[in-house]
Design an enzyme around this catalytic site. Structure first.
Site, mmCIF file in Angstrom:
data_model
loop_
_atom_site.group_PDB
_atom_site.id
_atom_site.type_symbol
_atom_site.label_atom_id
_atom_site.label_comp_id
_atom_site.label_asym_id
_atom_site.label_seq_id
_atom_site.Cartn_x
_atom_site.Cartn_y
_atom_site.Cartn_z
ATOM 1 N N GLU A 209 46.325 -61.684 33.245
ATOM 2 C CA GLU A 209 46.136 -62.773 34.207
ATOM 3 C C GLU A 209 46.830 -64.035 33.714
ATOM 4 O OE1 GLU A 209 42.090 -63.864 36.405
ATOM 5 O OE2 GLU A 209 42.226 -64.921 34.502
ATOM 6 N N TYR B 247 48.271 -68.515 40.903
ATOM 7 C CA TYR B 247 47.511 -67.478 40.217
ATOM 8 C C TYR B 247 48.323 -66.198 40.295
ATOM 9 C CZ TYR B 247 43.823 -64.113 39.167
ATOM 10 O OH TYR B 247 43.082 -63.104 38.599
#
Lengths: 295, 370, 295, 370
Positions: free
Chosen positions: B179, B94
């Site tokens: 993101e 992530y």
């Protein structure tokens, strides 16, 4: 006493020739504020309510010795205008505009930190030290009255509501400061509380918070070490999670910044949390009475 | 959209083709190998609704596209599918850049546990790296994060490069969030040391920057009801709730406080409507007009005027009342310049006028129960 | 005593696995320097002369508690490596590389100023506190000897020449620091002199300057207020104007930075200016004798 | 070159055409109006040498181009001319961005007295504005400068824009100087408020950035003799002087000190040659080779070795001596690792070897007088 601004504060108004700037310059002067100069690129040499207008803040400060600034420039001009005021050595710099892009706000705060300047806002009504001392911003002057209560708030009209109720109840204010409703603002609860904690005149502080963000939780941490009583009101007790309530900050997401979290943090720090705006004044009165009884 | 922005910024993303027919999808699979066939519609949850299918071969791709094209997904007919290369994923990470509001700075967030929502990742598995402005994300910071993620040394440079490009997107695109989830290490099996790729991405852009026209090529994305869209078109903040008292106040904080006050008296607000701190007569009337069209049981207006002239606001309310000839109770709390004249004008027209917020909220709650 | 580095300084070597880095790590250790860790991206986990190598400065500082850094990275890597060391809290940060782009050097100096770190270089031999205390850089250890003379210089080999002549003459050094020969360097004459002026062991300072720039003139201004004697040597007395003499700074242009300007400024500040490098040691000896006679 | 870089960065510069024939020049004049016809050669002082002519009409342009094309300018034949639009100049300003070495920061320099070299402008007419990194030149700073320059308010925005673009060039191009001189206000007479334009420009780029290949599209510009170019190609700093003693030392400071020492003994150095602080055997020998080719009366080598092994340097010198079999006196000062062995080796070959810089310089000066 007071925090940040008082009768010695010499104010520069950026965007003084605009509709809002000109109107509030008149209002600030009527309040008693020492507005000493204005800035409006391309309009230097004019006067607004008798206040001389300059092309640049540097020139205005050179010639009129301003110490603080309030900006009535549009959102697009905030970054440059605020950096100009900071670079000219002014502090606090009050940013009234709403809808300032958050990256611009971050840039301004970084520049202010590098230069040691205090920024208030953006998206704030400003700051006011009652008693005709100084008003930098747009709140209606009639609601204020000088006295021992410091007020720091995230939202505007709600501040007015609570300040007016304090004044009606005979509880005057040392200084009232609006942090601004945006997610990234300059002066926060903690910075304001630190100053109130050192101000001799301030005997109690009212904190007006709302759901979203973690500013109230951080304030609670600081309040634990404060010797002055703090009364809080928090808006948004019944707001549904995940919906943005006007302010960019006023949203409860992923469990962060909920009403309960804020209330518990503040109460754990000894803060009296009012259920409704009209409960604030009675709580402040009770706190002051206890304070004078104990001292 | 997010992936396209990243691709243009030089971030490696999976290859893919937009296809309008099953044959095109088959051709895409022939070219790209195993693919995912994804319905191109602007609604969430398309995977669960059957809008995404996996295809190993061109024949499977043809079948998947045939099944998806023409499908109705939450009211939208699927006209095109996106055939995206499937990656041989070795690890899912992530990586995001967002804003730390209290620090007033950009914040890099990373985790070795990618592929799930970051909220579900345990706190100790999350790496945070504050970024100073105006310095930005410097290469050494990205190397620190790569090390803490436990990436192999030979992947540090690629990770640094991607992080730097994400940061550039974050700043240039006025983003509140960029993101990559998951950021994957893929194709390690083919002898190469493995490639880093943004397998999926999200880009949230600051509404205020969009509002100022700073990102003209990026769409405003908002999930709003039609009514919300109508009120927001007036420049007012509006949220629909599920009660029966229409509410308007001037300022976000006081509007929330008004909802709280209503509920403390047993009232059920049907909306949040912030008419703005200025509270001028024009928008107030327009917003009231829309509120009335929603058939509430009562309407509560709470105006604490700063510089607003209450007589002007009163006149605007009276004009709306006369024009629409509505019958539900209208309760107005009005404080500010010329407040006495304003309340008198309202009372003369049979509108309940207050100067106390408490009394107005109590009366509105009672009126809604009648 | 000494300035900036001493026996407590724990040194991180960036670029430790390179040819120069590995060689000088061994040399620094032999001098007595506490080299505690090295950094080399992609080569973490190795050892160089028994010194453990890490991937990042952050990690190295965490695990080994370094306090200062010396960089043996190539010019292209200097900006990032120096910022990394500064961000890790290290100071001084010594940059050995030459040919560092001047914009990179400006960026590094701005970052160091923001973080309060001292940068030495680029294009320097480094800094040395004799007596086996600390050597961060590349000068030959054999030329140094501990004693009361502080030395600050713009050029490298010329420093060695003068330090060696001091040592031969029995005049040891408190700390010897090379500013670096580039037009934009971190620590300058004034910053070094300020530190020598506060250092108890330093009883005289030798300033080794050269034509070009205005660093010597600025040093002269500071020296006026110093209570310790300063001896200077200036290279380039006979250099023709307008020709660049090796160092980017060593050029006399537009009348600025001439030998005469520097000599006059220094002499006006009470500095004994040596005609030739070999005149420095006798002048220092004379100044120390006067100093001990007068005190 | 500088003007082209600025034009691509969005700075307004005069319009112009490259022309290879008189007819093309006439066409350019027909299009642009009055022009200056400028010889395109990379030598300075072309104006004085007759390489620039003014042409009011296409016919004059044809004549001017015919006169200039084919001309020999300092050994270069003129193959093309640049036909540049002539401006109706109302005011000439000066604007530059450079580096303040002691402040370690960019510095904006401006003056209302443009068109002459900034060195000739009185100090009080020069405006200086330090620029903080990494913040850079912010618009308000440019407005401050515009105000101090006494520009009309309506020109402030254009000035700000140009200053911002110059600063961007300064940073992106690794410049040590970006200069517009003159920056002109022109065409005010045509009813418009007047345009700002960089009528002439200069761009100096950091040699170290060029050396690292960071500005591949910008040329290295240096004024060096052929000999200087040969030595610099070895990576050594070299300047020709007008004496008769060839000099080499290791380090810029000690090389200057060696020249100073030579002259204090009445010697006349014929060059500055910094062999670098490292002073390894290879480059030392190569540089010596070149020095010998200039037929000096004496050669002085001053090596204060840090980590250098003196025996290796001595051997390299001996090798050159044997290969070239030269007769002029060679004086070597050698200090460092194994210095005793080095001096012994040199003396064995009949080379004067010293450990004192003073003695070596004195001996070299004396040798040159013999």
């Amino acid at each position: 006493m007071s925090i940040l601004v008082d009768e010695r504060t010499k104010v520069l108004v950026a965007g003084i020739t605009g509709r809002q700037g000109a109107f509030h310059t008149q209002q600030m002067l009527e309040f008693g504020t020492r507005v000493v100069c204005g800035v409006a690129p391309g309009r230097g040499g004019r006067e607004v309510s008798g206040v001389p207008v300059f092309e640049t803040a540097e020139d205005a400060v050179d010639k009129r010795g301003a110490t603080a600034a309030v900006l009535f420039v549009p959102a697009t001009a905030v970054r440059d205008s605020a950096c100009e005021a900071i670079d000219a050595g002014l502090s606090p710099v009050v940013i009234i505009a709403e809808h300032v892009p958050v990256h611009d706000a971050m840039d301004v705060m970084a520049f202010a930190a590098a230069r040691g300047a205090v920024v208030i806002g953006p998206n704030t009504y400003g700051i006011c030290t009652p008693g005709g001392k100084a008003k930098l911003g747009i709140p209606p002057g009639r609601i204020f009255h000088p006295g021992p209560v410091g007020v720091v708030a995230r939202s505007g009209t709600l501040s007015y509501e609570i300040v007016a109720s304090l004044t009606e109840d005979g509880l005057g204010q040392s200084t009232v400061v609006g942090m601004g409703g945006d997610p990234v603002v300059g002066l926060g609860f903690v910075e304001a509380l630190k100053r109130f904690a050192k101000d001799e005149e301030t005997r109690a502080v009212v904190l007006v918070g709302e759901i979203g963000g973690t500013a109230e939780e951080e304030a609670a941490e600081f309040i634990k070490g404060m010797d002055r009583p703090v009364v809080a009101y928090l808006a948004g007790a019944t707001a549904p999670p995940g919906r943005r309530m006007g302010h960019a900050g006023a949203i409860v997401e992923r469990g962060r910044g909920s009403f309960q979290s804020k209330r518990h943090a503040l109460e754990a720090a000894g803060v009296a949390v009012a259920e409704m705006p009209w409960d604030v004044a009675p709580l402040v009165r009770a706190a002051l009475l206890r304070g004078s009884g104990g001292a | 959209m997010a992936k396209e922005v990243l691709r243009r910024a030089g971030v490696p993303v999976p290859d893919g083709r937009l296809c309008r027919t099953p044959d095109e999808a088959a051709a895409a699979a022939a070219e790209l190998g195993p693919i995912a066939v994804k319905a191109q519609v602007l609604v969430g949850g398309r995977g669960r609704a059957g809008g995404i299918r996996i295809a190993e071969t061109p024949e499977e791709a043809r079948g998947a596209a045939a099944a998806i094209l023409g499908m109705d997904l939450k009211g939208h007919r699927v006209e095109t599918v996106y055939c995206e290369q499937r990656l041989e994923i070795d690890r899912e990470l992530y990586l995001a850049i967002t804003i730390d509001h209290s620090a007033r700075r950009p914040l890099l967030i990373a985790s070795a546990d990618g592929g799930v929502a970051i909220e579900e990742v345990p706190e100790k598995a999350i790496i945070r790296r504050m970024i100073d402005l105006p310095w930005g994300l410097q290469p050494f910071m990205a190397r620190q994060v790569a090390l803490r993620l436990g990436l192999p040394a030979e992947a540090h440079a690629a990770f640094s490069d991607i992080a730097g490009r994400l940061y550039a997107v974050f700043r240039e695109r006025d983003a509140t969030l960029v993101e990559c989830n998951p950021l994957v290490i893929c194709d390690s099996g083919r002898g190469a040391p493995g490639r880093l790729m943004a397998a999926d991405a999200r880009l949230n852009v600051d509404d205020d920057a969009l509002g100022l026209g700073r990102q003209p090529d990026l769409p405003h994305t908002e999930t709003a009801t039609d009514l919300e869209k109508r009120v927001r078109a007036l420049g007012l903040a509006f949220v629909e709730l599920d009660g029966d008292i229409a509410v308007m106040a001037n300022g976000a904080g006081i509007t929330m406080a008004t909802l709280d006050a209503l509920q403390s008296f047993g009232g059920r607000p049907m909306n949040f409507l912030d008419a703005g701190g200025g509270a001028s007569a024009g928008p107030t009337a327009e917003a009231l007009d829309i509120l009335l069209s929603t058939s509430p049981k009562a309407v509560l207006i709470n105006i604490f005027g700063g510089i607003t002239r209450c007589d002007e606001v009163a006149q605007a309310i009276i004009d709306v009342k006369q024009r629409r000839a509505f019958s539900m109770p209208l309760l107005v709390r009005l404080v500010g310049t010329n407040e006495q004249r304003g309340t008198e004008m309202l009372r003369a027209e049979g509108i309940a006028a207050f100067t106390s917020m408490r009394e107005a909220a109590r009366a509105a709650a009672e009126a809604s129960r009648r």
